[in-house]
Design a protein around this motif. Structure first.
Motif, mmCIF file in Angstrom:
data_model
loop_
_atom_site.group_PDB
_atom_site.id
_atom_site.type_symbol
_atom_site.label_atom_id
_atom_site.label_comp_id
_atom_site.label_asym_id
_atom_site.label_seq_id
_atom_site.Cartn_x
_atom_site.Cartn_y
_atom_site.Cartn_z
ATOM 1 N N ARG A 5 0.998 -1.098 -0.142
ATOM 2 C CA ARG A 5 0.033 -0.049 0.003
ATOM 3 C C ARG A 5 0.904 1.224 -0.094
ATOM 4 O O ARG A 5 2.098 1.109 0.019
ATOM 5 N N ARG A 6 0.394 2.459 -0.210
ATOM 6 C CA ARG A 6 0.916 3.553 -0.109
ATOM 7 C C ARG A 6 1.282 4.014 1.012
ATOM 8 O O ARG A 6 0.452 3.847 2.073
ATOM 9 N N CYS A 7 2.375 4.708 1.290
ATOM 10 C CA CYS A 7 2.681 5.283 2.529
ATOM 11 C C CYS A 7 1.692 6.511 2.993
ATOM 12 O O CYS A 7 1.116 7.092 2.212
ATOM 13 N N ARG A 8 1.212 6.271 4.159
ATOM 14 C CA ARG A 8 0.208 7.259 4.832
ATOM 15 C C ARG A 8 0.543 8.641 4.735
ATOM 16 O O ARG A 8 -0.306 9.546 5.028
ATOM 17 N N GLN A 9 1.737 9.161 4.861
ATOM 18 C CA GLN A 9 2.210 10.379 4.779
ATOM 19 C C GLN A 9 1.495 11.100 3.483
ATOM 20 O O GLN A 9 1.951 10.909 2.328
ATOM 21 N N LEU A 18 2.489 -4.507 3.785
ATOM 22 C CA LEU A 18 1.707 -4.586 4.627
ATOM 23 C C LEU A 18 2.575 -5.614 5.722
ATOM 24 O O LEU A 18 3.179 -6.431 5.408
ATOM 25 N N PRO A 19 2.025 -5.399 7.006
ATOM 26 C CA PRO A 19 1.122 -4.487 7.468
ATOM 27 C C PRO A 19 1.456 -3.291 7.877
ATOM 28 O O PRO A 19 0.775 -2.469 8.651
ATOM 29 N N ASP A 20 2.631 -2.475 7.513
ATOM 30 C CA ASP A 20 3.104 -1.313 7.811
ATOM 31 C C ASP A 20 2.376 -0.389 6.990
ATOM 32 O O ASP A 20 1.620 -0.662 6.005
ATOM 33 N N HIS A 21 2.462 0.864 7.701
ATOM 34 C CA HIS A 21 1.377 2.001 6.959
ATOM 35 C C HIS A 21 2.429 2.857 6.615
ATOM 36 O O HIS A 21 1.743 3.883 5.798
ATOM 37 N N TYR A 22 3.707 3.072 6.799
ATOM 38 C CA TYR A 22 4.576 4.215 6.519
ATOM 39 C C TYR A 22 5.853 3.727 6.117
ATOM 40 O O TYR A 22 6.161 2.474 6.439
#
Length: 174
Positions: A5-9, A18-22
């Motif tokens: 997924r894309r970085c949430r920043q 996944l499961p990281d968000h950043y």
């Protein structure tokens, strides 16, 4: 291939596994994000909801009584009668498929009228929000406010006219 997924920043387009968000550059925000998610996850459990309703939201006897009234069979049957009577049409703006039933005279200011079917009307969410803001100013309803003792307005048409004239109604959303 691993899921990504894309970085949430904001503005960062780096893909992370996944499961990281950043991404590695913004990973310092990960713990803060997970803590905020955990807070919202906990808020849905029954114990938290019960504590909020019994301790925080309904501190006074009057508020507890209102809460019990809205959870009872009498309110459910009154509500359905009003929705059927008004054909699910907002009585303030005419919007169809409105599911909310509201007291014309607020229960907080006029507790004796809470089960009077003549004091109930179908209202859409947008009008309900604006009417609540009007009641807070006019009657002094709501948490932290004191009742003003203002003369009650019983006519839906009169209320709608007053709300249309007020700045609350003409905020660009209606």
């Amino acid at each position: 291939m691993p899921r990504v997924r894309r970085c949430r920043q904001p503005g960062c387009h780096v893909m992370v596994k996944l499961p990281d968000h950043y991404c590695a550059k913004h990973y310092a925000h990960e713990a803060e994000y997970l803590a905020s998610r955990q807070k919202w996850t906990r808020s849905g459990d029954q114990a938290t909801t019960h504590k909020y309703n019994t301790v925080t939201r309904y501190r006074t006897y009057d508020k507890q009584e209102q809460y019990q009234f809205y959870r009872g069979k009498q309110w459910q049957s009154l509500r359905q009668l009003v929705l059927d009577r008004d054909h699910y049409v907002c009585q303030y703006c005419g919007r169809p498929n409105s599911n909310t039933v509201d007291h014309i005279r607020p229960v907080e200011a006029f507790p004796d009228d809470k089960d009077n079917i003549k004091n109930l009307a179908t209202i859409c969410r947008k009008c309900h929000y604006k009417k609540t803001k009007f009641e807070q100013k006019y009657y002094g309803c709501g948490q932290g406010n004191t009742l003003t003792g203002a003369k009650p307005i019983d006519s839906i048409n009169e209320l709608a006219l007053i709300m249309r004239r007020s700045l609350l109604w003409n905020d660009g959303n209606a």
